[in-house]
Design a protein around this motif. Structure first.
Motif, PDB file in Angstrom:
ATOM      1  N   ASN A  49       0.868  -1.183   0.000  1.00  0.00           N
ATOM      2  CA  ASN A  49       0.000   0.000   0.000  1.00  0.00           C
ATOM      3  C   ASN A  49       0.899   1.226   0.000  1.00  0.00           C
ATOM      4  N   THR A  50       0.972   1.925  -1.113  1.00  0.00           N
ATOM      5  CA  THR A  50       2.012   2.931  -1.353  1.00  0.00           C
ATOM      6  C   THR A  50       1.587   4.347  -0.992  1.00  0.00           C
ATOM      7  N   CYS A  51       2.593   5.199  -0.843  1.00  0.00           N
ATOM      8  CA  CYS A  51       2.403   6.635  -0.642  1.00  0.00           C
ATOM      9  C   CYS A  51       2.964   7.364  -1.860  1.00  0.00           C
ATOM     10  N   GLY A  52       2.283   8.424  -2.298  1.00  0.00           N
ATOM     11  CA  GLY A  52       2.767   9.178  -3.457  1.00  0.00           C
ATOM     12  C   GLY A  52       2.812  10.662  -3.204  1.00  0.00           C
ATOM     13  N   PHE A  53       2.986  11.050  -1.923  1.00  0.00           N
ATOM     14  CA  PHE A  53       2.817  12.455  -1.541  1.00  0.00           C
ATOM     15  C   PHE A  53       3.973  13.343  -1.984  1.00  0.00           C
ATOM     16  N   ILE A  54       5.180  13.042  -1.529  1.00  0.00           N
ATOM     17  CA  ILE A  54       6.345  13.850  -1.912  1.00  0.00           C
ATOM     18  C   ILE A  54       7.462  12.930  -2.366  1.00  0.00           C
ATOM     19  N   ARG A 148      -9.241  21.975  -1.175  1.00  0.00           N
ATOM     20  CA  ARG A 148      -8.303  23.107  -1.137  1.00  0.00           C
ATOM     21  C   ARG A 148      -7.393  23.041  -2.366  1.00  0.00           C
ATOM     22  N   LYS A 149      -6.816  24.180  -2.693  1.00  0.00           N
ATOM     23  CA  LYS A 149      -5.968  24.226  -3.888  1.00  0.00           C
ATOM     24  C   LYS A 149      -4.608  24.838  -3.550  1.00  0.00           C
ATOM     25  N   CYS A 150      -3.987  24.332  -2.493  1.00  0.00           N
ATOM     26  CA  CYS A 150      -2.665  24.831  -2.108  1.00  0.00           C
ATOM     27  C   CYS A 150      -1.687  24.572  -3.259  1.00  0.00           C
ATOM     28  N   SER A 151      -0.811  25.511  -3.484  1.00  0.00           N
ATOM     29  CA  SER A 151       0.033  25.496  -4.685  1.00  0.00           C
ATOM     30  C   SER A 151       0.898  24.258  -4.798  1.00  0.00           C
ATOM     31  N   TYR A 152       1.388  23.761  -3.671  1.00  0.00           N
ATOM     32  CA  TYR A 152       2.442  22.736  -3.631  1.00  0.00           C
ATOM     33  C   TYR A 152       1.916  21.318  -3.511  1.00  0.00           C
ATOM     34  N   CYS A 153       0.614  21.155  -3.268  1.00  0.00           N
ATOM     35  CA  CYS A 153       0.102  19.864  -2.796  1.00  0.00           C
ATOM     36  C   CYS A 153      -0.529  19.041  -3.907  1.00  0.00           C
ATOM     37  N   ALA A 154      -0.094  17.788  -4.001  1.00  0.00           N
ATOM     38  CA  ALA A 154      -0.610  16.870  -5.022  1.00  0.00           C
ATOM     39  C   ALA A 154      -1.772  16.018  -4.518  1.00  0.00           C
ATOM     40  N   ILE A 155      -2.117  16.139  -3.239  1.00  0.00           N
ATOM     41  CA  ILE A 155      -3.166  15.276  -2.679  1.00  0.00           C
ATOM     42  C   ILE A 155      -4.486  15.374  -3.446  1.00  0.00           C
ATOM     43  N   PRO A 156      -4.981  16.590  -3.758  1.00  0.00           N
ATOM     44  CA  PRO A 156      -6.241  16.639  -4.519  1.00  0.00           C
ATOM     45  C   PRO A 156      -6.138  15.966  -5.888  1.00  0.00           C
ATOM     46  N   ILE A 157      -4.943  16.007  -6.484  1.00  0.00           N
ATOM     47  CA  ILE A 157      -4.740  15.334  -7.775  1.00  0.00           C
ATOM     48  C   ILE A 157      -4.877  13.820  -7.599  1.00  0.00           C
ATOM     49  N   TYR A 325      10.333  22.218   0.709  1.00  0.00           N
ATOM     50  CA  TYR A 325       9.497  22.136  -0.484  1.00  0.00           C
ATOM     51  C   TYR A 325      10.058  21.123  -1.475  1.00  0.00           C
ATOM     52  N   SER A 326       9.154  20.309  -2.007  1.00  0.00           N
ATOM     53  CA  SER A 326       9.500  19.332  -3.039  1.00  0.00           C
ATOM     54  C   SER A 326       8.523  19.534  -4.199  1.00  0.00           C
ATOM     55  N   GLU A 327       9.046  19.845  -5.374  1.00  0.00           N
ATOM     56  CA  GLU A 327       8.167  20.111  -6.519  1.00  0.00           C
ATOM     57  C   GLU A 327       7.415  18.846  -6.924  1.00  0.00           C
ATOM     58  N   GLU A 328       6.097  18.977  -7.013  1.00  0.00           N
ATOM     59  CA  GLU A 328       5.246  17.849  -7.383  1.00  0.00           C
ATOM     60  C   GLU A 328       4.569  18.134  -8.715  1.00  0.00           C
ATOM     61  N   GLU A 329       4.789  17.241  -9.669  1.00  0.00           N
ATOM     62  CA  GLU A 329       4.220  17.464 -11.001  1.00  0.00           C
ATOM     63  C   GLU A 329       2.702  17.548 -10.933  1.00  0.00           C
ATOM     64  N   GLY A 330       2.166  18.427 -11.767  1.00  0.00           N
ATOM     65  CA  GLY A 330       0.715  18.590 -11.817  1.00  0.00           C
ATOM     66  C   GLY A 330       0.177  19.649 -10.877  1.00  0.00           C
ATOM     67  N   THR A 331       1.009  20.105  -9.930  1.00  0.00           N
ATOM     68  CA  THR A 331       0.537  21.119  -8.986  1.00  0.00           C
ATOM     69  C   THR A 331       0.644  22.516  -9.584  1.00  0.00           C
ATOM     70  N   TYR A 332      -0.037  23.461  -8.965  1.00  0.00           N
ATOM     71  CA  TYR A 332       0.019  24.857  -9.396  1.00  0.00           C
ATOM     72  C   TYR A 332       1.453  25.377  -9.334  1.00  0.00           C
ATOM     73  N   ASP A 339      11.344  26.361  -9.270  1.00  0.00           N
ATOM     74  CA  ASP A 339      11.845  25.844  -7.984  1.00  0.00           C
ATOM     75  C   ASP A 339      13.269  26.371  -7.791  1.00  0.00           C
ATOM     76  N   GLU A 340      13.352  27.672  -7.430  1.00  0.00           N
ATOM     77  CA  GLU A 340      14.647  28.356  -7.534  1.00  0.00           C
ATOM     78  C   GLU A 340      15.447  28.381  -6.240  1.00  0.00           C
ATOM     79  N   VAL A 341      14.857  27.972  -5.109  1.00  0.00           N
ATOM     80  CA  VAL A 341      15.635  27.962  -3.864  1.00  0.00           C
ATOM     81  C   VAL A 341      16.542  26.731  -3.879  1.00  0.00           C
ATOM     82  N   PRO A 342      17.869  26.918  -3.826  1.00  0.00           N
ATOM     83  CA  PRO A 342      18.779  25.768  -3.910  1.00  0.00           C
ATOM     84  C   PRO A 342      18.533  24.750  -2.794  1.00  0.00           C
ATOM     85  N   GLN A 343      18.801  23.498  -3.113  1.00  0.00           N
ATOM     86  CA  GLN A 343      18.535  22.428  -2.151  1.00  0.00           C
ATOM     87  C   GLN A 343      19.321  22.623  -0.854  1.00  0.00           C
TER      88      GLN A 343
END
Length: 432
Positions: A49-54, A148-157, A325-332, A339-343
């Motif tokens: 049972n997998t997680c796909g959050f970040i 909710r439509k938070c910019s960074y979050c893939a959960i609604p997707i 922050y971790s960029e998630e494809e499909g998010t706003y 994603d300009e802040v260096p790791q």
């Protein structure tokens, strides 16, 4: 003996754990023995049972699938199935990339797994599950999805729109779990405070918590994953009036800078946030607030981060976690921001923020020395009984350690203790 044994591996959040527990109950009903979270296959069939959050969670899920795929290739496993959030999001790609998996299911169609095993799903057991937690507490999921439509979050997707579970069904589940020995309920959802809007056309969390509180045998209720915008303030009254509703609120605030709150699409301002925290502490004396904060979201300048540090120092959260922050494809954010802040800067900010909180946590714990508190005993570890106060959620919050040499305690029971010492996070106590 391997025959008729299935391994269930659960990754990710407690909402996933509830799904696994429901599946385990169904599998047991149709004649399987189930091993949960074994380090290597003990049965002929495995379900992950997998997680796909970040990013980190996705990587962990992929590695676990590959590990079990290897075991299948080596003959240690006959069938391998995958379900959950990662599978929901990347089902077609995963099926191509990892052909050793017999079938991938999404987050919501896991009932098909029973059909593929030649078994039927038992509708009459829909509120039942086999707990993988200690038998005295359980996670209680009251909704799925998020509007909710938070910019960074893939959960609604991944999970889609918010869907509340009917109130009567939740209360029936509570009664069932109480009959199995559960005393403590961790109320969970992706977004608690939205509960009921879809079904009843208004926020119904306060009424739901009152109804759960009324069930005989429910001794602790703890609330997880609230949202700061449009908070249902009648909940303050419920928390104040009901002795079995813990004075504890898990509310992810993410940031404090108005610039960042706007870029994150959080629907709140700095002023709103400070006012809400003040209201919590005024309306529910003694409440412990847990929050989660984010560093390194696109657009976070040094001034924004300085504001965030000042917020942590000023708000003095009783419990706090943070992540980069971790960029998630499909998010706003992925579509609209770079994603300009260096790791390395993200990591430095994360370390600095958690260092500030560590000092606060140490002071919060030290302030409890000399107090008498009610503690539930969860487990035995080495020379200690490990317990929790009403202000502590399992696995993420401080624990209370009691010397085993001094006393004999029963797991799952409540005891009154005096706090005699503390460290950065945990408390040490004696029975009184």
């Amino acid at each position: 003996m391997k025959r008729k044994t299935i391994d269930i591996i659960t990754l990710g959040c407690s909402k996933n754990l509830v799904d696994s527990e429901q599946l385990i109950r169904q599998l047991e009903e149709v004649g399987y023995d189930v091993a949960h979270d074994s380090e290597k296959p003990v049965g002929e069939i495995a379900v992950i049972n997998t997680c796909g959050f970040i990013g980190d969670a996705k990587e962990e899920s992929i590695n676990m699938i590959l590990e079990f795929a290897q075991a299948k290739e080596e003959g240690a496993l006959e069938k391998l199935y995958v379900m959950g959030c990662l599978s929901e999001r990347y089902l077609k790609e995963l099926a191509v990339e990892i052909p050793q998996v017999d079938k991938f299911y999404g987050k919501f169609n896991w009932k098909e797994l029973l059909q593929d095993l030649g078994k039927a799903y038992h509708d009459e057991l829909h509120i039942e599950r086999t707990l993988t937690t200690p038998k005295h507490y359980a996670y209680l999921k009251i909704s799925e999805g998020c509007d909710r439509k938070c910019s960074y979050c893939a959960i609604p997707i991944i999970t889609g729109r918010h869907v509340s579970k009917p109130m009567d069904e939740i209360v029936d589940e509570v009664k069932y779990l109480v009959s199995r020995g559960v005393k403590e309920f961790q109320i969970i959802a992706q977004e608690l405070t939205y509960y009921g809007v879809d079904l009843y056309k208004k926020q119904m969390l306060p009424e739901l918590i009152e109804r759960i509180s009324d069930v005989p045998g429910v001794e602790w209720i703890r609330l997880h994953y609230a949202y700061p915008a449009h908070f249902p303030t009648d909940l303050f009254r419920v928390m104040r009036e009901r002795d079995n509703v813990c004075k504890y609120m898990d509310i992810a605030l993410q940031h404090i800078s108005d610039n960042m709150l706007d870029r994150m699409r959080r629907q709140v301002t700095k002023e709103d946030t400070y006012r809400l925290i003040e209201q919590f502490r005024k309306e529910v004396p003694g409440i412990h607030i847990r929050t989660t904060l984010m560093v390194g979201h696109p657009g976070e300048a040094e001034a924004d981060f300085e504001e965030l540090k000042e917020f942590v120092r000023t708000a003095r959260f009783d419990r706090m976690g943070a992540f980069a922050y971790s960029e998630e494809e499909g998010t706003y954010a992925a579509a609209q921001y770079e994603d300009e802040v260096p790791q390395d800067v993200k990591q430095e900010r994360l370390d600095e923020l958690m260092s500030i909180q560590q000092g606060i946590s140490s002071e919060v714990s030290a302030a409890k020395v000399g107090q008498q508190m009610k503690v539930m005993i969860d487990r035995i570890e080495g020379d200690y009984y490990i317990g929790r106060t009403e202000f502590d959620s399992p696995e993420v919050d401080p624990e209370v350690l009691i010397q085993r040499a001094d006393v004999t305690l029963i797991l799952g029971n409540f005891y009154k203790v005096e706090i005699i010492d503390s460290d950065d996070f945990d408390l040490f106590a004696k029975i009184i």
